[in-house]
Design a protein around this motif. Structure first.
Motif, PDB file in Angstrom:
ATOM      1  N   ILE A  23       0.839  -1.209   0.000  1.00  0.00           N
ATOM      2  CA  ILE A  23       0.000   0.000   0.000  1.00  0.00           C
ATOM      3  C   ILE A  23       0.868   1.251   0.000  1.00  0.00           C
ATOM      4  CG2 ILE A  23      -1.647   1.324   1.396  1.00  0.00           C
ATOM      5  CD1 ILE A  23      -2.851  -1.383   2.262  1.00  0.00           C
ATOM      6  N   LEU A  24       1.977   1.213   0.731  1.00  0.00           N
ATOM      7  CA  LEU A  24       2.879   2.368   0.763  1.00  0.00           C
ATOM      8  C   LEU A  24       3.485   2.612  -0.617  1.00  0.00           C
ATOM      9  CD1 LEU A  24       4.264   4.525   2.563  1.00  0.00           C
ATOM     10  CD2 LEU A  24       6.129   2.869   2.891  1.00  0.00           C
ATOM     11  N   MET A  25       3.955   1.556  -1.277  1.00  0.00           N
ATOM     12  CA  MET A  25       4.519   1.704  -2.629  1.00  0.00           C
ATOM     13  C   MET A  25       3.482   2.286  -3.584  1.00  0.00           C
ATOM     14  SD  MET A  25       7.749   0.780  -2.876  1.00  0.00           S
ATOM     15  CE  MET A  25       7.891   1.727  -1.353  1.00  0.00           C
ATOM     16  N   TRP A  26       2.268   1.742  -3.499  1.00  0.00           N
ATOM     17  CA  TRP A  26       1.188   2.227  -4.366  1.00  0.00           C
ATOM     18  C   TRP A  26       0.855   3.680  -4.066  1.00  0.00           C
ATOM     19  CZ3 TRP A  26      -3.828   3.582  -2.628  1.00  0.00           C
ATOM     20  CH2 TRP A  26      -4.763   3.841  -3.629  1.00  0.00           C
ATOM     21  N   LEU A  27       0.685   4.022  -2.801  1.00  0.00           N
ATOM     22  CA  LEU A  27       0.229   5.354  -2.417  1.00  0.00           C
ATOM     23  C   LEU A  27       1.262   6.425  -2.754  1.00  0.00           C
ATOM     24  CD1 LEU A  27      -1.903   7.115  -1.062  1.00  0.00           C
ATOM     25  CD2 LEU A  27      -0.803   6.617   1.138  1.00  0.00           C
ATOM     26  N   PHE A 133      -5.127  -1.639  -9.947  1.00  0.00           N
ATOM     27  CA  PHE A 133      -3.665  -1.623  -9.948  1.00  0.00           C
ATOM     28  C   PHE A 133      -3.130  -1.988  -8.563  1.00  0.00           C
ATOM     29  CE2 PHE A 133       0.430   0.818  -9.730  1.00  0.00           C
ATOM     30  CZ  PHE A 133       1.128   0.020 -10.619  1.00  0.00           C
ATOM     31  N   LEU A 134      -3.751  -1.467  -7.520  1.00  0.00           N
ATOM     32  CA  LEU A 134      -3.371  -1.850  -6.165  1.00  0.00           C
ATOM     33  C   LEU A 134      -3.567  -3.349  -5.960  1.00  0.00           C
ATOM     34  CD1 LEU A 134      -2.609  -1.340  -3.198  1.00  0.00           C
ATOM     35  CD2 LEU A 134      -4.998  -0.655  -2.789  1.00  0.00           C
ATOM     36  N   GLY A 135      -4.663  -3.885  -6.461  1.00  0.00           N
ATOM     37  CA  GLY A 135      -4.897  -5.321  -6.358  1.00  0.00           C
ATOM     38  C   GLY A 135      -3.817  -6.126  -7.073  1.00  0.00           C
ATOM     39  N   ALA A 136      -3.389  -5.639  -8.240  1.00  0.00           N
ATOM     40  CA  ALA A 136      -2.327  -6.324  -8.985  1.00  0.00           C
ATOM     41  C   ALA A 136      -1.022  -6.329  -8.201  1.00  0.00           C
ATOM     42  CB  ALA A 136      -2.132  -5.649 -10.343  1.00  0.00           C
ATOM     43  N   LEU A 137      -0.694  -5.214  -7.556  1.00  0.00           N
ATOM     44  CA  LEU A 137       0.522  -5.140  -6.743  1.00  0.00           C
ATOM     45  C   LEU A 137       0.466  -6.131  -5.587  1.00  0.00           C
ATOM     46  CD1 LEU A 137       1.023  -1.266  -6.571  1.00  0.00           C
ATOM     47  CD2 LEU A 137       2.458  -2.879  -7.823  1.00  0.00           C
ATOM     48  N   LEU A 138      -0.679  -6.231  -4.936  1.00  0.00           N
ATOM     49  CA  LEU A 138      -0.824  -7.172  -3.825  1.00  0.00           C
ATOM     50  C   LEU A 138      -0.662  -8.622  -4.292  1.00  0.00           C
ATOM     51  CD1 LEU A 138      -3.828  -5.473  -2.010  1.00  0.00           C
ATOM     52  CD2 LEU A 138      -1.566  -5.847  -1.001  1.00  0.00           C
ATOM     53  N   LEU A 139      -1.284  -8.945  -5.426  1.00  0.00           N
ATOM     54  CA  LEU A 139      -1.167 -10.305  -5.945  1.00  0.00           C
ATOM     55  C   LEU A 139       0.273 -10.624  -6.332  1.00  0.00           C
ATOM     56  CD1 LEU A 139      -4.338 -10.717  -8.190  1.00  0.00           C
ATOM     57  CD2 LEU A 139      -3.822 -11.943  -6.080  1.00  0.00           C
ATOM     58  N   LEU A 140       0.943  -9.679  -6.983  1.00  0.00           N
ATOM     59  CA  LEU A 140       2.334  -9.898  -7.367  1.00  0.00           C
ATOM     60  C   LEU A 140       3.201 -10.132  -6.133  1.00  0.00           C
ATOM     61  CD1 LEU A 140       4.686  -9.926  -9.404  1.00  0.00           C
ATOM     62  CD2 LEU A 140       4.804  -7.428  -9.136  1.00  0.00           C
ATOM     63  N   TYR A 141       3.023  -9.302  -5.125  1.00  0.00           N
ATOM     64  CA  TYR A 141       3.826  -9.413  -3.904  1.00  0.00           C
ATOM     65  C   TYR A 141       3.719 -10.817  -3.306  1.00  0.00           C
ATOM     66  CZ  TYR A 141       5.499  -8.619   0.855  1.00  0.00           C
ATOM     67  OH  TYR A 141       6.184  -8.716   2.029  1.00  0.00           O
ATOM     68  N   ARG A 154       9.384  -7.654  -2.373  1.00  0.00           N
ATOM     69  CA  ARG A 154       9.382  -6.192  -2.229  1.00  0.00           C
ATOM     70  C   ARG A 154       9.991  -5.502  -3.428  1.00  0.00           C
ATOM     71  NH1 ARG A 154      10.706  -4.661   4.110  1.00  0.00           N
ATOM     72  NH2 ARG A 154       8.683  -5.369   4.947  1.00  0.00           N
ATOM     73  N   TRP A 155      11.094  -6.041  -3.932  1.00  0.00           N
ATOM     74  CA  TRP A 155      11.716  -5.429  -5.105  1.00  0.00           C
ATOM     75  C   TRP A 155      10.806  -5.518  -6.324  1.00  0.00           C
ATOM     76  CZ3 TRP A 155      15.429  -2.063  -5.297  1.00  0.00           C
ATOM     77  CH2 TRP A 155      16.409  -2.027  -4.305  1.00  0.00           C
ATOM     78  N   ALA A 156      10.184  -6.672  -6.541  1.00  0.00           N
ATOM     79  CA  ALA A 156       9.294  -6.830  -7.690  1.00  0.00           C
ATOM     80  C   ALA A 156       8.109  -5.866  -7.601  1.00  0.00           C
ATOM     81  CB  ALA A 156       8.793  -8.277  -7.766  1.00  0.00           C
ATOM     82  N   THR A 157       7.565  -5.713  -6.409  1.00  0.00           N
ATOM     83  CA  THR A 157       6.452  -4.781  -6.203  1.00  0.00           C
ATOM     84  C   THR A 157       6.894  -3.349  -6.448  1.00  0.00           C
ATOM     85  OG1 THR A 157       5.532  -6.278  -4.543  1.00  0.00           O
ATOM     86  CG2 THR A 157       4.704  -4.015  -4.554  1.00  0.00           C
ATOM     87  N   ALA A 158       8.076  -2.985  -5.963  1.00  0.00           N
ATOM     88  CA  ALA A 158       8.586  -1.635  -6.169  1.00  0.00           C
ATOM     89  C   ALA A 158       8.799  -1.347  -7.648  1.00  0.00           C
ATOM     90  CB  ALA A 158       9.892  -1.441  -5.395  1.00  0.00           C
ATOM     91  N   VAL A 159       9.291  -2.340  -8.386  1.00  0.00           N
ATOM     92  CA  VAL A 159       9.490  -2.170  -9.836  1.00  0.00           C
ATOM     93  C   VAL A 159       8.165  -1.860 -10.515  1.00  0.00           C
ATOM     94  CG1 VAL A 159      10.043  -3.395 -11.973  1.00  0.00           C
ATOM     95  CG2 VAL A 159      11.577  -3.560 -10.004  1.00  0.00           C
ATOM     96  N   MET A 160       7.142  -2.661 -10.228  1.00  0.00           N
ATOM     97  CA  MET A 160       5.855  -2.437 -10.885  1.00  0.00           C
ATOM     98  C   MET A 160       5.239  -1.099 -10.479  1.00  0.00           C
ATOM     99  SD  MET A 160       2.340  -4.719 -10.882  1.00  0.00           S
ATOM    100  CE  MET A 160       2.988  -6.082 -11.836  1.00  0.00           C
TER     101      MET A 160
END
Length: 380
Positions: A23-27, A133-141, A154-160
């Motif tokens: 959520i922090l990365m997304w926000l 998009f937030l949902g996609a980040l959560l699923l990827l993580y 965490r790195w993969a989520t930060a990249v996206m």
């Protein structure tokens, strides 16, 4: 029982920390976009932003345009087409002009559904894209964490989240919805949840053309890993979204491939132009070449560490993008391949200094892309 009681709080804390990180990365990344579009662009442009354009204007919306803070800034370029579909429905004629049938139906259909609650399209489309998009980040993580642990996840989520093209996970485009559906389908297939994979795969093929690459992905992986019949059925269900769209085109416009035929009205560069321009250090062309062929190299290099489903999907998607002829937005389409965020996350988890440096460049570019998008400059 004792082990369960002692480890449960740790597991719960890990899950909460994972949610908070995503959520922090997304926000924070979305706030960079909002600041560039809603604060800086209106402050810097108090007169028309393209006074040098002469008739005919690239789009009617750009004539005498100057940015004003509001939801409209999120709806430029393709967003205007999605608005037209959601409000007026599809249009098509074989007259050499551009028509809205070129755009796949799921995103405007859901936006239309939200509009029935009295929500304006610009709000509905923006909220839909951001939440998916937030949902996609959560699923990827959590997909990456299941295989590699927290650090790589965490790195993969930060990249996206911070890739400059993640701009299209905030403005009114299909990136958020497409990434959510494809990531959900791939993860479900990996976890042998074939019904869920089939549903999400069918919806993905109704969202964007590259969704159809889930079909060969599921079939090939099912054959390689000797999966049960249900895995093959999941693959065969993927085209249902595309077939439904084709049936609509046949009924409404007497042309089941109207969404394909209309593509010729959009001018597209050739690979020859892109490659020669990249050699001359043309920035946009160079980015396209690096993303396509660099992405292919990463998939090959990490083919034994990524899941077989992710690798196969990545290669199938890259091949479709390369040979589709729709090369104007190649960078954005490649960004929509979730496997590449995973692969780059693996790279950065091993080379932290490079990771932080490139993420810093990502953040600066994300700000610049958002600013340019808001003033009707083409980004991708």
């Amino acid at each position: 029982m004792k082990i369960t009681l002692e480890t449960q709080p740790k597991d719960n804390n890990s899950k909460v920390n994972g949610y908070l990180f995503v959520i922090l990365m997304w926000l924070v990344s979305r706030l960079v976009i909002i600041f560039a579009m809603q604060v800086v662009a209106p402050f810097m442009h108090t007169s028309p932003v393209h006074p040098y354009w002469q008739p005919p204007y690239p789009l009617d919306y750009t004539r005498g345009f100057f940015p004003q803070a509001g939801w409209e800034l999120f709806s430029h370029w393709d967003g205007k087409w999605y608005r037209k579909i959601a409000v007026e429905g599809y249009s098509y004629a074989n007259d050499g002009n551009q028509h809205s049938i070129a755009f796949y139906p799921l995103f405007p259909l859901i936006s239309r559904g939200l509009m029935t609650f009295g929500i304006p399209f610009e709000v509905a489309g923006t909220v839909l894209n951001n939440l998916t998009f937030l949902g996609a980040l959560l699923l990827l993580y959590y997909w990456v964490k299941e295989r590699h642990g927290t650090n790589v996840a965490r790195w993969a989520t930060a990249v996206m989240a911070w890739c400059p093209f993640s701009l299209y996970g905030t403005v009114i485009y299909t990136e958020g919805l497409f990434l959510l559906l494809t990531t959900a389908a791939l993860r479900a297939f990996d976890n042998r949840q074939y019904v869920w994979a089939a549903v999400c795969g069918a919806l993905a093929s109704a969202t964007r053309a590259t969704g159809i690459t889930l079909l060969p992905t599921f079939i090939l992986v099912a054959w390689q890993e000797k999966k049960p019949l249900s895995a093959y059925i999941a693959g065969l269900c993927v085209p249902l979204g595309l077939i439904s769209f084709s049936l609509y085109c046949a009924i409404a416009f007497k042309d089941p491939l109207a969404f394909v035929h209309i593509q010729k009205t959009w001018a597209q560069p050739s690979w020859w132009y892109i490659l020669t321009d990249a050699i001359a250090v043309g920035r946009d062309s160079l980015i396209k070449v690096v993303m396509v062929f660099g992405g292919g190299y990463m998939l090959w290099y990490f083919r034994h560490q990524l899941s077989k489903t992710a690798v196969t999907y990545g290669f199938c998607s890259l091949l479709l993008i390369i040979f589709s002829g729709a090369l104007m937005s190649v960078s954005r389409y490649v960004y929509g391949i979730v496997s590449l965020s995973w692969a780059l996350g693996l790279v950065f988890s091993r080379h932290n200094r490079w990771g932080y440096a490139i993420l810093t460049w990502f953040a600066i570019s994300l700000y610049a892309y958002a600013f340019n998008f808001s003033i009707w400059n083409w980004v991708a």
